[in-house]
Design an enzyme around this catalytic site. Structure first.
Site, PDB file in Angstrom:
ATOM      1  N   LYS A  38       0.789  -1.197  -0.123  1.00  0.00           N
ATOM      2  CA  LYS A  38       0.044   0.013  -0.115  1.00  0.00           C
ATOM      3  C   LYS A  38       0.578   1.217  -0.135  1.00  0.00           C
ATOM      4  CE  LYS A  38      -3.394  -2.278   2.840  1.00  0.00           C
ATOM      5  NZ  LYS A  38      -3.693  -2.897   4.211  1.00  0.00           N
ATOM      6  N   GLY A  39       2.082   1.440   0.550  1.00  0.00           N
ATOM      7  CA  GLY A  39       2.808   2.526   0.804  1.00  0.00           C
ATOM      8  C   GLY A  39       3.041   3.234  -0.151  1.00  0.00           C
TER       9      GLY A  39
ATOM     10  N   GLU B  73       7.946   3.098  -5.409  1.00  0.00           N
ATOM     11  CA  GLU B  73       7.898   2.612  -3.867  1.00  0.00           C
ATOM     12  C   GLU B  73       8.044   3.839  -2.917  1.00  0.00           C
ATOM     13  OE1 GLU B  73       7.261   0.759  -1.712  1.00  0.00           O
ATOM     14  OE2 GLU B  73       8.062  -1.317  -1.555  1.00  0.00           O
ATOM     15  N   ASP B  74       7.437   3.631  -1.775  1.00  0.00           N
ATOM     16  CA  ASP B  74       7.459   4.778  -0.982  1.00  0.00           C
ATOM     17  C   ASP B  74       8.884   4.965  -0.127  1.00  0.00           C
ATOM     18  OD1 ASP B  74       7.077   2.422   0.461  1.00  0.00           O
ATOM     19  OD2 ASP B  74       5.688   3.112   1.868  1.00  0.00           O
TER      20      ASP B  74
ATOM     21  N   ASP C 153      14.111   0.068   2.355  1.00  0.00           N
ATOM     22  CA  ASP C 153      14.952   0.023   3.810  1.00  0.00           C
ATOM     23  C   ASP C 153      15.927  -1.184   3.818  1.00  0.00           C
ATOM     24  OD1 ASP C 153      15.153  -0.188   6.499  1.00  0.00           O
ATOM     25  OD2 ASP C 153      13.036  -0.078   6.944  1.00  0.00           O
TER      26      ASP C 153
ATOM     27  N   LYS D 129      16.711   4.380   3.107  1.00  0.00           N
ATOM     28  CA  LYS D 129      17.293   4.254   4.496  1.00  0.00           C
ATOM     29  C   LYS D 129      18.557   3.267   4.082  1.00  0.00           C
ATOM     30  CE  LYS D 129      14.170   4.194   8.006  1.00  0.00           C
ATOM     31  NZ  LYS D 129      13.418   3.445   9.025  1.00  0.00           N
TER      32      LYS D 129
ATOM     33  N   PHE E 194      11.963   5.553  12.536  1.00  0.00           N
ATOM     34  CA  PHE E 194      10.739   5.040  12.092  1.00  0.00           C
ATOM     35  C   PHE E 194      10.194   6.150  11.559  1.00  0.00           C
ATOM     36  CE2 PHE E 194       8.392   1.087  12.046  1.00  0.00           C
ATOM     37  CZ  PHE E 194       7.196   1.653  11.877  1.00  0.00           C
ATOM     38  N   VAL E 195       9.773   6.273  10.375  1.00  0.00           N
ATOM     39  CA  VAL E 195       9.025   7.149   9.644  1.00  0.00           C
ATOM     40  C   VAL E 195       7.557   6.841   9.483  1.00  0.00           C
ATOM     41  CG1 VAL E 195      10.705   8.935   8.879  1.00  0.00           C
ATOM     42  CG2 VAL E 195      10.255   6.840   7.662  1.00  0.00           C
TER      43      VAL E 195
ATOM     44  N   ASP F 193       3.169   3.846   6.924  1.00  0.00           N
ATOM     45  CA  ASP F 193       2.360   3.476   7.993  1.00  0.00           C
ATOM     46  C   ASP F 193       2.977   2.825   9.374  1.00  0.00           C
ATOM     47  OD1 ASP F 193       2.798   0.759   6.583  1.00  0.00           O
ATOM     48  OD2 ASP F 193       1.527   0.006   8.350  1.00  0.00           O
TER      49      ASP F 193
ATOM     50  N   ARG G 153      -0.774   6.906   7.225  1.00  0.00           N
ATOM     51  CA  ARG G 153      -0.297   6.828   5.974  1.00  0.00           C
ATOM     52  C   ARG G 153      -0.770   8.210   5.086  1.00  0.00           C
ATOM     53  NH1 ARG G 153       1.136   1.767   4.161  1.00  0.00           N
ATOM     54  NH2 ARG G 153       0.063   0.049   5.131  1.00  0.00           N
TER      55      ARG G 153
HETATM   56  C1  PRP Z   1       7.221  -1.331   3.447  1.00  0.00           C
HETATM   57  C2  PRP Z   1       7.527  -0.032   2.530  1.00  0.00           C
HETATM   58  C3  PRP Z   1       8.260  -0.817   1.597  1.00  0.00           C
HETATM   59  C4  PRP Z   1       8.855  -1.911   2.115  1.00  0.00           C
HETATM   60  C5  PRP Z   1      10.228  -1.463   2.412  1.00  0.00           C
HETATM   61  O1  PRP Z   1       5.911  -1.855   3.068  1.00  0.00           O
HETATM   62  O2  PRP Z   1       6.335   0.588   2.135  1.00  0.00           O
HETATM   63  O3  PRP Z   1       7.143  -1.473   0.625  1.00  0.00           O
HETATM   64  O4  PRP Z   1       8.358  -1.924   3.665  1.00  0.00           O
HETATM   65  O5  PRP Z   1      11.073  -2.341   3.296  1.00  0.00           O
HETATM   66  P1  PRP Z   1      12.217  -3.112   2.905  1.00  0.00           P
HETATM   67  O6  PRP Z   1      13.350  -2.371   1.933  1.00  0.00           O
HETATM   68  O7  PRP Z   1      12.770  -3.376   4.254  1.00  0.00           O
HETATM   69  O8  PRP Z   1      11.819  -4.352   2.133  1.00  0.00           O
HETATM   70  P2  PRP Z   1       5.070  -2.830   3.996  1.00  0.00           P
HETATM   71  O9  PRP Z   1       5.742  -4.240   3.973  1.00  0.00           O
HETATM   72  O10 PRP Z   1       5.148  -2.048   5.341  1.00  0.00           O
HETATM   73  O11 PRP Z   1       3.906  -2.913   3.533  1.00  0.00           O
HETATM   74  P3  PRP Z   1       2.863  -1.619   3.182  1.00  0.00           P
HETATM   75  O12 PRP Z   1       3.261  -0.727   2.062  1.00  0.00           O
HETATM   76  O13 PRP Z   1       1.336  -1.978   2.674  1.00  0.00           O
HETATM   77  O14 PRP Z   1       2.923  -0.837   4.427  1.00  0.00           O
HETATM   78 MG    MG Z   2       3.943  -1.066   6.248  1.00  0.00          MG
HETATM   79 MN    MN Z   3       5.321  -1.157   1.116  1.00  0.00          MN
END
Ligand code: PRP
Ligand code: MG
Ligand code: MN
Length: 179
Positions: free
Chosen positions: A41-42, A97-98, A101, A129, A150-151, A157, A163
Site C-alpha cells: 500500500k505504501g 515505492e515509498d 529499507d 534508508k 521510524f518514519v 504506516d 499513511r
Molecule cells: C514497507 C514499505 C516498502 C517496504 C520497504 O512496506 O512500504 O514497501 O516496507 O522495506 P524493505 O526495503 O525492508 O523491504 P510494508 O511491507 O510495510 O507494506 P505496506 O506498504 O502495505 O505498508
Molecule cells: Mg508498512
Molecule cells: Mn510497502
C-alpha cells in the site's frame, strides 16, 4: 497527531523531489513503452503525485506486497497479496515505492518481474534508508535519503495508520518500543 516526534521532510521538499524525478523519467522513457507499477500500500501517495509529473503516455498498474505486516520490523518474507494484471513482456517497467529499507521487498520484486520478459526493470523510490540495507538493490530514481528513524506519513504506516499525513514524520519512540 500526538504520535509525531517531528516533521522530517516537508510537503515542499517532497513536491520538489517528485517534480525532479517526474521530469527525469519523462525524458528517459520518451518514445518507449513504459509500465509503471506502484507498490501498495505504501507507494500509493507518491505514485499519485509522481504520475501527474510524468508528461509521456504510460501504463499504470499496481502490485500489493507486504513484508512488515503490523510490526515495525521486516519479516523478511515478501508476500504478494495482489499481482499486476498487465502483460509486461517486451515493455520497460518502473517500480514505484515509498521507501527502500532493507531492500528485501524490492530485491524480491525485481527478480519476480524479470522472469516475465520485460525489456528493463528499474526502481523509483521516494525515500531511501541505506543504513539498513540487507539485500543489494540498484535504485535508478532515488528521492531523499533518510536516517535510521521510524518514519510515517506520505504513504508510510505504523500498524496500518498515519499513511495520510502529508509530510514524512518521525514516530515517537515510545509508541513502538512499548509494544
Ligand atoms: C514497507 C514499505 C516498502 C517496504 C520497504 O512496506 O512500504 O514497501 O516496507 O522495506 P524493505 O526495503 O525492508 O523491504 P510494508 O511491507 O510495510 O507494506 P505496506 O506498504 O502495505 O505498508
Ligand atoms: Mg508498512
Ligand atoms: Mn510497502
Amino acid at each position: 497527531m500526538d504520535v509525531i516526534e517531528r516533521v522530517l521532510i516537508s510537503k515542499e521538499e517532497l513536491d520538489r523531489q517528485v517534480e525532479e524525478l517526474g521530469s527525469r523519467i519523462s525524458k528517459d522513457y520518451e518514445g518507449k513503452e513504459l509500465v509503471i507499477i506502484g507498490v501498495l500500500k505504501g507507494g500509493f501517495i507518491f505514485l499519485a503525485d509522481l504520475a501527474r509529473k510524468i508528461t509521456i503516455p504510460v501504463d499504470l498498474d499496481f502490485i500489493s506486497v507486504s513484508s512488515y505486516g503490523d510490526s515495525s520490523k521486516s519479516s523478511g518474507v515478501v508476500k504478494i497479496i495482489k499481482d499486476v494484471d498487465t502483460n509486461i513482456s517486451g515493455k520497460h517497467v518502473l517500480i514505484v515505492e515509498d521507501i527502500i529499507d532493507t531492500g528485501l521487498t524490492l530485491n524480491h520484486l525485481v527478480e519476480l518481474l524479470k522472469t516475465r520478459g520485460p525489456l528493463s526493470v528499474k526502481i523509483c523510490a521516494a525515500l531511501d534508508k541505506p543504513s539498513r540495507r540487507k539485500a543489494e538493490v540498484h535504485v535508478e530514481y532515488k528521492g531523499i535519503e533518510i536516517p535510521d528513524e521510524f518514519v510515517i506519513g506520505y504513504g508510510l504506516d505504523y500498524a496500518g495508520k498515519y499513511r495520510n499525513l502529508p509530510e514524512v514524520c518521525i514516530l515517537k519512540k515510545d509508541v513502538y518500543s512499548k509494544k
